[in-house]
Design an enzyme around this catalytic site. Structure first.
Site, PDB file in Angstrom:
ATOM      1  N   TYR A   1       0.843  -1.207   0.000  1.00 25.38           N
ATOM      2  CA  TYR A   1       0.000   0.000   0.000  1.00 25.38           C
ATOM      3  C   TYR A   1       0.878   1.259   0.000  1.00 25.38           C
ATOM      4  O   TYR A   1       0.736   2.121  -0.862  1.00 25.38           O
ATOM      5  CB  TYR A   1      -0.893  -0.037   1.230  1.00 25.38           C
ATOM      6  CG  TYR A   1      -1.886   1.094   1.337  1.00 25.38           C
ATOM      7  CD1 TYR A   1      -3.030   1.128   0.538  1.00 25.38           C
ATOM      8  CD2 TYR A   1      -1.704   2.128   2.256  1.00 25.38           C
ATOM      9  CE1 TYR A   1      -3.962   2.155   0.656  1.00 25.38           C
ATOM     10  CE2 TYR A   1      -2.622   3.159   2.378  1.00 25.38           C
ATOM     11  CZ  TYR A   1      -3.757   3.172   1.577  1.00 25.38           C
ATOM     12  OH  TYR A   1      -4.680   4.192   1.696  1.00 25.38           O
ATOM     13  N   ASP A   2       1.811   1.316   0.965  1.00 18.23           N
ATOM     14  CA  ASP A   2       2.610   2.536   1.132  1.00 18.23           C
ATOM     15  C   ASP A   2       3.458   2.833  -0.108  1.00 18.23           C
ATOM     16  O   ASP A   2       3.452   3.951  -0.631  1.00 18.23           O
ATOM     17  CB  ASP A   2       3.568   2.407   2.334  1.00 18.23           C
ATOM     18  CG  ASP A   2       2.846   2.140   3.645  1.00 18.23           C
ATOM     19  OD1 ASP A   2       1.629   1.889   3.623  1.00 18.23           O
ATOM     20  OD2 ASP A   2       3.500   2.179   4.699  1.00 18.23           O
TER      21      ASP A   2
ATOM     22  N   ARG B   1     -10.823  -1.497   9.915  1.00 16.75           N
ATOM     23  CA  ARG B   1     -10.183  -0.278  10.412  1.00 16.75           C
ATOM     24  C   ARG B   1     -10.698   0.034  11.813  1.00 16.75           C
ATOM     25  O   ARG B   1     -11.756  -0.425  12.221  1.00 16.75           O
ATOM     26  CB  ARG B   1     -10.441   0.887   9.455  1.00 16.75           C
ATOM     27  CG  ARG B   1      -9.506   0.814   8.275  1.00 16.75           C
ATOM     28  CD  ARG B   1      -9.691   1.942   7.314  1.00 16.75           C
ATOM     29  NE  ARG B   1     -10.794   1.713   6.405  1.00 16.75           N
ATOM     30  CZ  ARG B   1     -11.047   2.467   5.343  1.00 16.75           C
ATOM     31  NH1 ARG B   1     -10.270   3.495   5.088  1.00 16.75           N
ATOM     32  NH2 ARG B   1     -12.060   2.202   4.554  1.00 16.75           N
TER      33      ARG B   1
ATOM     34  N   GLN C   1      -0.534   3.927  20.685  1.00 14.38           N
ATOM     35  CA  GLN C   1      -0.290   4.510  19.347  1.00 14.38           C
ATOM     36  C   GLN C   1      -1.406   5.507  19.025  1.00 14.38           C
ATOM     37  O   GLN C   1      -2.543   5.329  19.479  1.00 14.38           O
ATOM     38  CB  GLN C   1      -0.173   3.414  18.269  1.00 14.38           C
ATOM     39  CG  GLN C   1      -1.444   2.708  17.871  1.00 14.38           C
ATOM     40  CD  GLN C   1      -1.758   1.496  18.746  1.00 14.38           C
ATOM     41  OE1 GLN C   1      -1.445   1.484  19.919  1.00 14.38           O
ATOM     42  NE2 GLN C   1      -2.415   0.497  18.181  1.00 14.38           N
TER      43      GLN C   1
HETATM   44  P1  NAD Z   1     -12.737   1.784   0.361  1.00 14.70           P
HETATM   45  O1  NAD Z   1     -12.048   0.464   0.434  1.00 14.70           O
HETATM   46  O2  NAD Z   1     -14.065   1.925   1.016  1.00 14.70           O
HETATM   47  O3  NAD Z   1     -12.895   2.238  -1.150  1.00 14.70           O
HETATM   48  C1  NAD Z   1     -12.015   1.860  -2.179  1.00 14.70           C
HETATM   49  C2  NAD Z   1     -12.846   1.544  -3.417  1.00 14.70           C
HETATM   50  O4  NAD Z   1     -11.963   1.197  -4.500  1.00 14.70           O
HETATM   51  C3  NAD Z   1     -13.764   0.338  -3.208  1.00 14.70           C
HETATM   52  O5  NAD Z   1     -15.051   0.636  -3.676  1.00 14.70           O
HETATM   53  C4  NAD Z   1     -13.115  -0.765  -4.035  1.00 14.70           C
HETATM   54  O6  NAD Z   1     -14.025  -1.743  -4.497  1.00 14.70           O
HETATM   55  C5  NAD Z   1     -12.483   0.045  -5.147  1.00 14.70           C
HETATM   56  N1  NAD Z   1     -11.367  -0.657  -5.807  1.00 14.70           N
HETATM   57  C6  NAD Z   1     -10.318  -1.289  -5.217  1.00 14.70           C
HETATM   58  N2  NAD Z   1      -9.511  -1.812  -6.160  1.00 14.70           N
HETATM   59  C7  NAD Z   1     -10.048  -1.471  -7.371  1.00 14.70           C
HETATM   60  C8  NAD Z   1      -9.670  -1.714  -8.714  1.00 14.70           C
HETATM   61  N3  NAD Z   1      -8.557  -2.405  -9.014  1.00 14.70           N
HETATM   62  N4  NAD Z   1     -10.461  -1.245  -9.698  1.00 14.70           N
HETATM   63  C9  NAD Z   1     -11.591  -0.548  -9.412  1.00 14.70           C
HETATM   64  N5  NAD Z   1     -11.999  -0.286  -8.154  1.00 14.70           N
HETATM   65  C10 NAD Z   1     -11.234  -0.746  -7.150  1.00 14.70           C
HETATM   66  O7  NAD Z   1     -11.712   2.853   0.944  1.00 14.70           O
HETATM   67  P2  NAD Z   1     -11.880   4.412   1.233  1.00 14.70           P
HETATM   68  O8  NAD Z   1     -11.601   4.629   2.661  1.00 14.70           O
HETATM   69  O9  NAD Z   1     -13.115   4.944   0.644  1.00 14.70           O
HETATM   70  O10 NAD Z   1     -10.621   4.992   0.436  1.00 14.70           O
HETATM   71  C11 NAD Z   1     -10.739   5.620  -0.832  1.00 14.70           C
HETATM   72  C12 NAD Z   1      -9.371   6.122  -1.284  1.00 14.70           C
HETATM   73  O11 NAD Z   1      -8.856   7.050  -0.338  1.00 14.70           O
HETATM   74  C13 NAD Z   1      -8.327   5.006  -1.425  1.00 14.70           C
HETATM   75  O12 NAD Z   1      -7.520   5.275  -2.545  1.00 14.70           O
HETATM   76  C14 NAD Z   1      -7.502   5.137  -0.162  1.00 14.70           C
HETATM   77  O13 NAD Z   1      -6.187   4.681  -0.351  1.00 14.70           O
HETATM   78  C15 NAD Z   1      -7.568   6.646   0.079  1.00 14.70           C
HETATM   79  N6  NAD Z   1      -7.344   6.948   1.516  1.00 14.70           N
HETATM   80  C16 NAD Z   1      -8.326   6.681   2.428  1.00 14.70           C
HETATM   81  C17 NAD Z   1      -8.084   6.941   3.776  1.00 14.70           C
HETATM   82  C18 NAD Z   1      -9.122   6.696   4.844  1.00 14.70           C
HETATM   83  O14 NAD Z   1      -8.816   6.889   6.019  1.00 14.70           O
HETATM   84  N7  NAD Z   1     -10.341   6.326   4.542  1.00 14.70           N
HETATM   85  C19 NAD Z   1      -6.839   7.472   4.171  1.00 14.70           C
HETATM   86  C20 NAD Z   1      -5.866   7.680   3.200  1.00 14.70           C
HETATM   87  C21 NAD Z   1      -6.140   7.436   1.865  1.00 14.70           C
HETATM   88  N1  UDP Z   2      -6.326  -0.964  15.682  1.00 11.28           N
HETATM   89  C1  UDP Z   2      -6.713  -1.487  16.902  1.00 11.28           C
HETATM   90  N2  UDP Z   2      -7.777  -2.333  16.926  1.00 11.28           N
HETATM   91  C2  UDP Z   2      -8.488  -2.662  15.831  1.00 11.28           C
HETATM   92  C3  UDP Z   2      -8.103  -2.130  14.579  1.00 11.28           C
HETATM   93  C4  UDP Z   2      -7.014  -1.287  14.544  1.00 11.28           C
HETATM   94  O1  UDP Z   2      -6.110  -1.189  17.943  1.00 11.28           O
HETATM   95  O2  UDP Z   2      -9.451  -3.440  15.956  1.00 11.28           O
HETATM   96  C5  UDP Z   2      -5.191  -0.029  15.655  1.00 11.28           C
HETATM   97  C6  UDP Z   2      -4.130  -0.345  14.590  1.00 11.28           C
HETATM   98  O3  UDP Z   2      -3.156  -1.250  15.078  1.00 11.28           O
HETATM   99  C7  UDP Z   2      -3.558   1.041  14.345  1.00 11.28           C
HETATM  100  C8  UDP Z   2      -4.739   1.979  14.553  1.00 11.28           C
HETATM  101  O4  UDP Z   2      -5.708   1.237  15.282  1.00 11.28           O
HETATM  102  O5  UDP Z   2      -2.574   1.352  15.294  1.00 11.28           O
HETATM  103  C9  UDP Z   2      -5.387   2.449  13.252  1.00 11.28           C
HETATM  104  O6  UDP Z   2      -5.614   1.306  12.454  1.00 11.28           O
HETATM  105  P1  UDP Z   2      -6.412   1.340  11.073  1.00 11.28           P
HETATM  106  O7  UDP Z   2      -6.424  -0.063  10.573  1.00 11.28           O
HETATM  107  O8  UDP Z   2      -7.715   2.028  11.271  1.00 11.28           O
HETATM  108  O9  UDP Z   2      -5.572   2.271  10.090  1.00 11.28           O
HETATM  109  P2  UDP Z   2      -4.032   2.657   9.905  1.00 11.28           P
HETATM  110  O10 UDP Z   2      -3.971   4.069  10.370  1.00 11.28           O
HETATM  111  O11 UDP Z   2      -3.138   1.777  10.734  1.00 11.28           O
HETATM  112  O12 UDP Z   2      -3.802   2.482   8.447  1.00 11.28           O
END
Ligand code: NAD
Ligand code: UDP
Length: 315
Positions: free
Chosen positions: A147-148, A188, A211
């Site tokens: 991911y990262d 999450r 954390q």
């Molecule tokens: P989510 O998992 O609910 O949504 C992701 C969507 O992308 C899903 O509908 C999934 O089916 C679709 N998808 C995945 N792979 C695909 C592919 N190969 N082709 C077409 N569709 C695909 O997650 P979210 O929280 O809504 O995140 C949306 C975006 O925001 C992501 O790119 C994520 O990395 C980014 N983001 C989210 C957060 C957060 O905290 N929610 C933080 C940082 C970045």
């Molecule tokens: N976490 C937790 N219990 C859970 C799920 C997550 O303590 O049931 C912790 C996880 O280890 C991390 C933080 O909550 O330190 C946030 O996790 P999340 O998966 O929401 O997103 P991240 O910020 O790590 O991508």
């Protein structure tokens, strides 16, 4: 410029993507939601089906797509560690091939393209809070790397398409965002704790719960997206979008228990590897360039999110 724009939202059936579709339609645009439903849910967008300006296409962004659009929001990518680690090779392909395909589409159609990048580009940060100038501390071989590093490579692609092909880009680094329509088994922390508390199950704290994360409510995030997309060609990001108020996971668990009036107990499980110890956005740049800062306090956002999960679990 057309007032009503044809906008593609990749990942539009996901948590953030579905709220974005709602907002763009409410602004009068035509929306093409593209999703392969890996982590997205038809339920998130079913209220939009039948709206004349809304169209859904099942498509995997790792394959090329030929459509005519004015703007693109590239959100397709699983965001929860549990989901993105389930098929790490596909996660990396989604970020990298997905970015190449969406950028190729933007190049051909001259569309403006937004990238949903992430605070994960900073890894387990050694600088706190994290400004955009920080290059990060990412383990390229660990279980979070798919991911990262995928998101880091996607940022590189965005900047190279911009320099080399003059593609109009906007890059946001999103910090932990929560709200209604998160998947109940998404894994999450916010959704896990709420679902566990409402079901009377143990609340699973990973590690000792010291954390920290900073949680942004989804409507605040979308205001940030809109402001970033509306900036002129002179500002492309990357810009942090997140709520700078930081909480430990133990504090979050206690808040959720109190707000749900739950009898759930806290249990402590092993901390997953490479789990960042702390995370807080420095939003100086967003304040200055976008005039943006989050407005929804965690307690208010949690109230809405708990209400959503209460209804969902009851149904
Ligand atoms: P989510 O998992 O609910 O949504 C992701 C969507 O992308 C899903 O509908 C999934 O089916 C679709 N998808 C995945 N792979 C695909 C592919 N190969 N082709 C077409 N569709 C695909 O997650 P979210 O929280 O809504 O995140 C949306 C975006 O925001 C992501 O790119 C994520 O990395 C980014 N983001 C989210 C957060 C957060 O905290 N929610 C933080 C940082 C970045
Ligand atoms: N976490 C937790 N219990 C859970 C799920 C997550 O303590 O049931 C912790 C996880 O280890 C991390 C933080 O909550 O330190 C946030 O996790 P999340 O998966 O929401 O997103 P991240 O910020 O790590 O991508």
């Amino acid at each position: 410029m057309r007032l009503s724009r044809r906008i593609l939202v990749s990942g539009g059936a996901g948590f953030i993507g579905s709220h974005l579709c709602d907002r763009l339609l409410a602004e009068g645009h035509e929306v093409l939601c593209v999703d392969n439903y890996f982590t997205g849910w038809r339920r998130n967008i079913e209220h939009l089906v039948g709206t004349p300006r809304f169209e859904v296409m099942r498509h995997d962004v790792t394959f090329p797509l030929y459509v005519e659009v004015d703007d693109i929001y590239n959100l397709a990518c699983p965001a929860s560690p549990v989901h993105y680690q389930h098929d790490p090779v596909q996660t990396l392909k989604t970020s990298v091939h997905g970015a190449i395909n969406m950028l190729g589409l933007a190049k051909r159609t001259r569309a403006k393209i937004f990238q949903a990048s992430t605070s994960e580009v900073y890894g387990d940060p050694t600088v706190h809070p994290q400004p955009e100038s920080y290059w990060g501390h990412v383990n390229p071989l660990g279980i979070r790397a798919c991911y990262d590093e995928g998101k880091r490579a996607a940022e590189t692609l965005f900047f190279d398409y911009h320099r080399q092909h003059k593609v109009k880009i906007k890059v946001a680094r999103i910090f932990n965002t929560y709200g209604p329509r998160m998947h109940p088994r998404d894994g999450r922390v916010v959704s896990n704790f709420i679902v566990q508390a409402l079901s009377g199950d143990d609340i699973t704290i990973y590690g000792d719960g010291s954390q920290t994360r900073s949680f942004c409510y989804v409507t605040d995030l979308l205001d940030g997206f809109a402001r970033l997309m509306a900036t002129g060609d002179g500002f492309i990001g990357p810009v942090n979008l997140g709520n700078p108020v930081e909480f430990s996971m133990r504090e979050l668990a206690e808040m959720v228990i109190a707000m749900t009036d739950s009898k759930s107990k806290l249990v402590y499980l092993p901390l997953p590897s490479d789990d960042p110890k702390q995370r807080q956005p420095d939003i100086t740049l967003a304040r200055r360039e976008l005039g943006w800062e989050p407005k929804v306090a965690l307690a208010d956002g949690l109230k809405e999110t708990i209400g959503y999960f209460r209804k969902l679990l009851a149904s």
